[in-house]
Design a protein around this motif. Structure first.
Motif, short mmCIF file in Angstrom:
data_model
loop_
_atom_site.label_atom_id
_atom_site.label_comp_id
_atom_site.label_asym_id
_atom_site.label_seq_id
_atom_site.Cartn_x
_atom_site.Cartn_y
_atom_site.Cartn_z
N ASP A 8 -4.37 17.43 16.03
CA ASP A 8 -3.63 16.82 17.16
C ASP A 8 -2.43 16.02 16.66
O ASP A 8 -1.36 16.05 17.24
N PRO A 54 4.15 19.79 19.50
CA PRO A 54 3.74 20.40 20.78
C PRO A 54 4.11 21.89 20.76
O PRO A 54 5.20 22.25 20.34
N GLY A 55 3.17 22.73 21.17
CA GLY A 55 3.41 24.19 21.12
C GLY A 55 3.13 24.79 19.75
O GLY A 55 3.26 25.99 19.56
N TYR A 87 0.94 26.03 16.39
CA TYR A 87 -0.21 26.93 16.29
C TYR A 87 -1.23 26.43 15.28
O TYR A 87 -0.89 25.79 14.28
N ASN A 147 -9.27 22.06 23.75
CA ASN A 147 -8.03 21.47 24.28
C ASN A 147 -6.82 22.33 23.97
O ASN A 147 -5.72 22.04 24.43
N TYR A 148 -7.05 23.35 23.15
CA TYR A 148 -5.94 24.21 22.75
C TYR A 148 -5.98 25.51 23.55
O TYR A 148 -7.04 25.96 23.95
N GLU A 149 -4.81 26.10 23.73
CA GLU A 149 -4.75 27.41 24.37
C GLU A 149 -5.22 28.45 23.36
O GLU A 149 -4.75 28.45 22.21
N ASN A 150 -6.14 29.31 23.77
CA ASN A 150 -6.63 30.33 22.84
C ASN A 150 -5.78 31.60 22.98
O ASN A 150 -5.80 32.26 24.00
N ARG A 184 -3.15 27.40 20.26
CA ARG A 184 -1.83 26.78 20.41
C ARG A 184 -1.96 25.43 21.08
O ARG A 184 -2.65 25.30 22.11
N LYS A 185 -1.32 24.44 20.49
CA LYS A 185 -1.35 23.09 21.08
C LYS A 185 -0.53 23.09 22.37
O LYS A 185 0.59 23.58 22.39
N ARG A 186 -1.09 22.54 23.43
CA ARG A 186 -0.42 22.59 24.73
C ARG A 186 0.73 21.59 24.78
O ARG A 186 0.75 20.62 24.08
#
Ligand SMILES: C[S@@+](CC[C@H](N)C(=O)[O-])C[C@H]1O[C@@H](n2cnc3c(N)ncnc32)[C@H](O)[C@@H]1O
Length: 233
Positions: free
Chosen positions: A150, A155-156, A158, A201-204, A231-233
């Motif tokens: 984190d 932001p965004g 990987y 919490n991350y986009e898979n 991917r971090k949102r």
């Protein structure tokens, strides 16, 4: 004696670390013989990592590799134009990485140390990559691992992971059992659900088994591993 006073959550984590073996020493012994035929000792990158770069999922940027071992993936990412910081707790592994970067004539900033002792600039990496380190992280350090992601990812940014798939490889013991036995028995196997929950919490972006590669391909791939991209949102 004062060293053993618990003032903070970090002190509790350090106390729990002390229940287990000296990781640096153990991994130094593991890397002492480079000819012993360990699949990930071969100087070739992960097939999923190559797919990410060649498929355009990931563009060259600032990378942190956690538990880089002999540097095969760090060197590959540097060859793709990334600015790579690579860390491993074993000095023997890091020395091997230095030899490889010289042989391939690329720049990689290798550091020997524990990933939880890194001084990180917030939001400084576009990609954090971990091939086979996370399944060796003690359960009480999992939250620290997430905090590291984190803090260090932009932001965004990987997060790429390969780790043991439960049922195929890795110890089939609960987290609590790790503390009863005071050992991880060679690393933990995880289910898809566990991993998607840890990194929820991350986009898979991708989640699959690693493709079993042939020796001739010059790519590392073992089907007993998961490979995932978040991917971090
Ligand atoms: C299975 S090896 C994988 C090495 C490398 N990523 C590869 O695939 O070739 C796991 C690596 O994680 C490193 N490691 C384990 N715990 C670590 C920690 N807390 N901090 C830094 N490195 C660690 C070990 O020294 C070892 O090199």
């Amino acid at each position: 004696m004062n060293d053993e006073t618990i003032y903070s959550h970090e002190d509790t984590l350090r106390m729990l670390d002390s229940f287990f073996r000296d990781e640096g020493e153990w991994w130094d012994g593991f890397y002492a013989d480079k000819e012993k035929g360990i699949p990930f000792f071969r100087d070739c990158p992960d097939e999923n990592l190559v797919e990410c770069f060649s498929g355009g999922n990931i563009a060259p940027g600032r990378v942190l590799e956690l538990g880089c071992g002999g540097g095969r993936n760090a060197v590959y990412m540097a060859q793709q134009g990334c600015k790579v910081d690579a860390v491993d707790i074993s000095q023997t592994a890091v020395d091997w990485g230095m030899e490889r970067k010289a042989a391939h004539q690329v720049e990689v900033n290798f550091t020997c140390g524990n990933i939880f002792d890194l001084e990180l600039t917030p939001g400084s990496y576009d990609l954090i990559y971990d091939s086979g380190c996370f399944h060796h992280i003690y359960p009480h350090r999992r939250a620290s691992y997430l905090e590291l992601l984190d803090r260090a990812l932009t932001p965004g940014g990987y997060f790429g992971l390969t780790c043991f798939a439960a049922g195929s490889m890795g110890a089939e013991i609960t987290d609590w059992e790790v503390y009863r036995q005071r050992r991880m028995r060679g690393g933990l196997g995880f289910t898809e659900e566990q991993l998607k929950t840890f990194f929820g919490n991350y986009e898979n972006i991708q989640f699959r088994r690693m493709r079993q590669t042939e020796q001739s391909e010059n790519l590392f791939g073992e089907a007993f591993l998961w490979t995932a991209l978040f991917r971090k949102r």
